[in-house]
Design a protein around this motif. Structure first.
Motif, mmCIF file in Angstrom:
data_model
loop_
_atom_site.group_PDB
_atom_site.id
_atom_site.type_symbol
_atom_site.label_atom_id
_atom_site.label_comp_id
_atom_site.label_asym_id
_atom_site.label_seq_id
_atom_site.Cartn_x
_atom_site.Cartn_y
_atom_site.Cartn_z
ATOM 1 N N PHE A 181 0.336 -0.936 0.122
ATOM 2 C CA PHE A 181 -0.268 -0.251 0.041
ATOM 3 C C PHE A 181 0.823 1.265 -0.063
ATOM 4 N N ARG A 182 1.514 1.363 0.274
ATOM 5 C CA ARG A 182 2.935 2.693 0.219
ATOM 6 C C ARG A 182 3.260 2.767 -0.913
ATOM 7 N N ALA A 183 4.247 1.410 -1.289
ATOM 8 C CA ALA A 183 4.022 1.790 -2.437
ATOM 9 C C ALA A 183 3.484 2.059 -3.388
ATOM 10 N N ALA A 184 2.497 1.397 -3.476
ATOM 11 C CA ALA A 184 1.078 2.338 -4.027
ATOM 12 C C ALA A 184 0.763 3.533 -3.816
ATOM 13 N N VAL A 185 0.983 4.487 -2.729
ATOM 14 C CA VAL A 185 1.068 5.709 -2.019
ATOM 15 C C VAL A 185 1.862 6.466 -2.774
ATOM 16 N N ALA A 186 3.252 6.124 -2.549
ATOM 17 C CA ALA A 186 4.758 6.443 -3.932
ATOM 18 C C ALA A 186 4.089 6.587 -5.106
ATOM 19 N N GLY A 187 3.516 5.891 -5.697
ATOM 20 C CA GLY A 187 3.638 6.585 -7.074
ATOM 21 C C GLY A 187 3.720 4.710 -7.935
ATOM 22 N N THR A 188 3.582 4.021 -7.152
ATOM 23 C CA THR A 188 4.623 2.596 -8.084
ATOM 24 C C THR A 188 3.146 1.450 -8.257
ATOM 25 N N PRO A 189 2.113 0.866 -8.597
ATOM 26 C CA PRO A 189 1.124 0.731 -9.034
ATOM 27 C C PRO A 189 2.131 -1.270 -8.176
ATOM 28 N N GLN A 190 0.954 -1.874 -7.926
ATOM 29 C CA GLN A 190 0.974 -3.526 -7.440
ATOM 30 C C GLN A 190 0.300 -4.124 -7.828
ATOM 31 N N LYS A 191 0.829 -5.262 -8.303
ATOM 32 C CA LYS A 191 -0.136 -6.449 -8.433
ATOM 33 C C LYS A 191 -0.059 -7.693 -8.207
ATOM 34 N N TYR A 192 -0.305 -8.355 -6.901
ATOM 35 C CA TYR A 192 -0.142 -9.767 -6.364
ATOM 36 C C TYR A 192 -1.270 -10.565 -5.394
ATOM 37 N N GLU A 193 -1.432 -11.738 -5.504
ATOM 38 C CA GLU A 193 -2.565 -12.988 -4.481
ATOM 39 C C GLU A 193 -1.964 -12.873 -3.224
ATOM 40 N N THR A 194 -3.319 -12.552 -2.537
ATOM 41 C CA THR A 194 -3.035 -12.565 -1.681
ATOM 42 C C THR A 194 -4.952 -13.646 -1.069
ATOM 43 N N TYR A 195 -5.424 -13.956 0.502
ATOM 44 C CA TYR A 195 -6.526 -13.562 0.933
ATOM 45 C C TYR A 195 -7.260 -12.510 1.763
ATOM 46 N N ALA A 196 -8.038 -12.436 1.969
ATOM 47 C CA ALA A 196 -9.399 -12.121 3.392
ATOM 48 C C ALA A 196 -10.127 -12.528 3.586
ATOM 49 N N TYR A 197 -11.012 -12.623 4.666
ATOM 50 C CA TYR A 197 -12.248 -12.640 5.008
ATOM 51 C C TYR A 197 -13.428 -11.748 4.914
#
Length: 598
Positions: A181-197
């Protein structure tokens, strides 16, 4: 209004509208463009009171700002809508002058209307996006969500808008999510896989894309989060892993490898493939027909690369040092067009640990890729508008000076060599802006090779030591001597590092220590530049790296923007931390080559 003939001619030729009011709010001067913008002849306005001639301005931002400028002697810039009969939007700069008030303005109605249309299209895309989309502030507060987000997580709009975005993340994934999230706020788009509930406790396997939200002033106001539910795919992969774990037991019962694979794959909608280490397809499930139009018989015996887009060939196999790999590639359909396929690949080893097969599962993700590209294009359009405005502003200033001198000489004033010197300097500035802009637009690294980051940084420090000593700066390199192999364009990275060192030196006009350090952190090479300079205020730090934003008197703001883009082209990130009065630290993270990982 007292003005020379030259000044009057110059103001008359301005593309912006201009008028002057005396202390009693009466018109005493206006140029030709003001007549066009106000739809009134100057003969009918000169000598008239502003509030009488334009009663619609009374009680609006026009009146409040004009009176504030006149009373406080300040300059004000704003945009405001003037109602009937003008029905126009104006961008206004109001300044105090000897006579009273000078107003320079231009009609921006078309720009405003285009913006409103863009915002409406953007809202429609947000609301009807098939995946879950939310807008989050830089502090992690959820500001808006689309209907797909509510369906996925099971919350109502009132419930989810009261949540911190971290509440939607599994606790064990919180640290990794906050870093991305901090990297995206700094201007770099992020793509990744994760899980939530979800609200009811269901586990959600997700493919997440984080896209910075630009605020229109060169900064970033928050992040768009796009979540794709991949639970079904993950479930299929888990079933496949369990099947592999039970492979030996199944073989003892079936005594037939082909029968086991058919039992698993013939009822799967995804395409399941088994290939040799060098990419020859040995088995293909019937699911391939629904994805690509080919029958299994048409695929078996051919190389997998025969069906991949040529640019995606490097992603066909599992990268060195990894046992499994997920990639998104373009596969040629039988009718000729390309389909975006997400492929999960797994190495199959024998008892001695040798790779004997590569198992792959492919699923059509064309709609997801198209939706993500549409969202990114929307953000790029915003940035393009900001960049165009910056270019116009930066180039207009030197052009105004050049036009002024030409007009001055055209009206009969004596030619002086220093006029040419000034015009030459302004033309050189325009050339510099355009050159740096081209670098920003296309900083392609054309000669990637395996290099040692420690060696590259050492060469840069040696090169810059002389310049540092001349300014009283102590340039210190700290490294444990460990090689940090990366794949890079050496000259491009040197350009970036030299720029960071120069910025550190310039931040310490009275001298100081600039520490340059390299180290390994997991799978990344980390490089820091830490100075003891004046530091950067928080409000300024947010805009660092934006084109045409600079704190230097003669800077263009493109240097850091180019540097950030070059690092991103190397799959790296740049972050800046600063404290006023103590100094600034720039951190560069670059991926290490797989062979060098522990």
């Amino acid at each position: 209004m007292s003005a020379t003939t030259h000044e009057a001619n110059f103001i008359e030729q301005l593309r912006d509208a201009f008028f002057v009011l005396d202390a009693e709010w009466n018109f005493i001067y206006m140029n030709r463009m003001a007549e066009e913008c106000l739809f009134a002849a100057r003969e009918g306005l000169l000598g008239k009171n502003l509030w009488t001639a334009f009663p619609g301005a009374v009680g609006t931002l026009f009146e409040r700002e004009y009176r504030r400028v006149m009373a406080e002697g300040v300059i004000s810039q704003f945009e405001e809508y003037y109602p009937f009969p003008l029905n126009r939007w104006y961008h206004v700069t109001a300044s105090p002058c000897m006579e009273g008030l000078a107003v320079q303005f231009r009609d921006v109605t078309e720009t405003r209307q285009a913006l409103l249309q863009s915002q409406e299209a953007y809202r429609s895309l947000f609301e009807h996006h098939p995946d879950a989309v939310c807008a989050v502030t830089k502090d992690g507060i959820i500001r808006s969500v689309n209907p797909a987000m509510l369906r996925l997580y099971g919350y109502s709009a009132d419930e989810i808008l009261k949540l911190d975005a971290r509440r939607l993340c599994a606790e064990e994934n919180l640290i990794a999510m906050e870093r991305r999230f901090r990297a995206a706020v700094a201007g770099t788009p992020q793509k990744y896989e994760t899980y939530a509930y979800a609200k009811d406790g269901r586990r959600l396997d997700l493919h997440v894309t984080l896209v910075p939200i630009h605020d229109g002033n060169g900064g970033i106001s928050g992040v768009f989060g796009i979540s794709k539910d991949i639970s079904e795919r993950k479930h299929a992969e888990e079933q496949l892993r369990r099947s592999e774990a039970n492979l030996r037991q199944a073989l003892e019962r079936l005594h037939d490898t082909e029968a086991l694979f058919r039992l698993i794959s013939e009822h799967a909608q995804d395409a399941i493939t088994l290939s040799t280490p060098d990419g020859i397809v040995q088995y293909m499930s019937p699911g391939v027909t629904g994805l690509t139009g080919y029958t299994p018989e048409e695929v078996v015996g051919r190389k997998r690369t025969d069906f991949y887009h040529v640019e995606d060939h490097p992603k066909v196999g599992v990268p060195e040092g990894q046992e499994s790999f997920v990639s998104v590639n373009r596969i040629r359909h039988k009718d000729g067009h390309y389909v975006w396929i997400e492929t999960s690949q797994k190495l199959i080893r024998d008892e001695r640990g040798n790779v004997v097969n590569i198992l792959g599962i492919g699923r059509d993700v064309s709609r997801r890729v198209e939706a993500e590209e549409l969202m990114l294009k929307s953000e790029k359009l915003k940035l393009t508008g900001q960049l165009a405005a910056g270019i116009a502003h930066e180039i207009r200033n030197p052009l105004t000076a050049i036009k002024g001198f030409l007009q001055f000489m055209r009206t009969g004033h004596a030619f002086k060599p220093e006029y040419v010197d000034v015009m030459g300097a302004e033309l050189k500035r325009i050339e510099t802006i355009l050159t740096e802009l081209l670098l920003l637009a296309k900083p392609n690294a054309t000669s990637f090779a395996r290099k040692d980051l420690t060696d590259i940084v050492g060469q840069v420090v040696t090169l810059m030591e002389t310049e540092a000593h001349l300014t009283g700066t102590e340039l210190v390199l700290r490294t444990d001597g460990e090689a940090l192999p990366i794949e890079c364009d050496e000259n491009r990275l040197k350009q970036v590092f030299i720029n960071f060192v120069k910025n550190g030196i310039e931040a310490m006009p009275k001298g100081g220590k600039l520490n340059v350090e390299t180290r390994r952190e997991g799978v990344e090479a980390v490089l820091t530049f830490a100075d003891e300079g004046v530091g950067i205020p928080e409000e300024t730090l947010r805009r660092i790296g934006q084109p045409f934003f600079t704190t230097k008197e003669k800077g263009t703001g493109l240097g850091l923007a180019v540097s950030f883009t070059i690092v991103e082209s190397h799959r790296g990130t740049v972050s800046i931390e600063s404290e006023v009065g103590k100094g600034t630290t720039i951190t560069v993270r670059l991926p290490l080559l797989p062979a060098s990982l522990e």
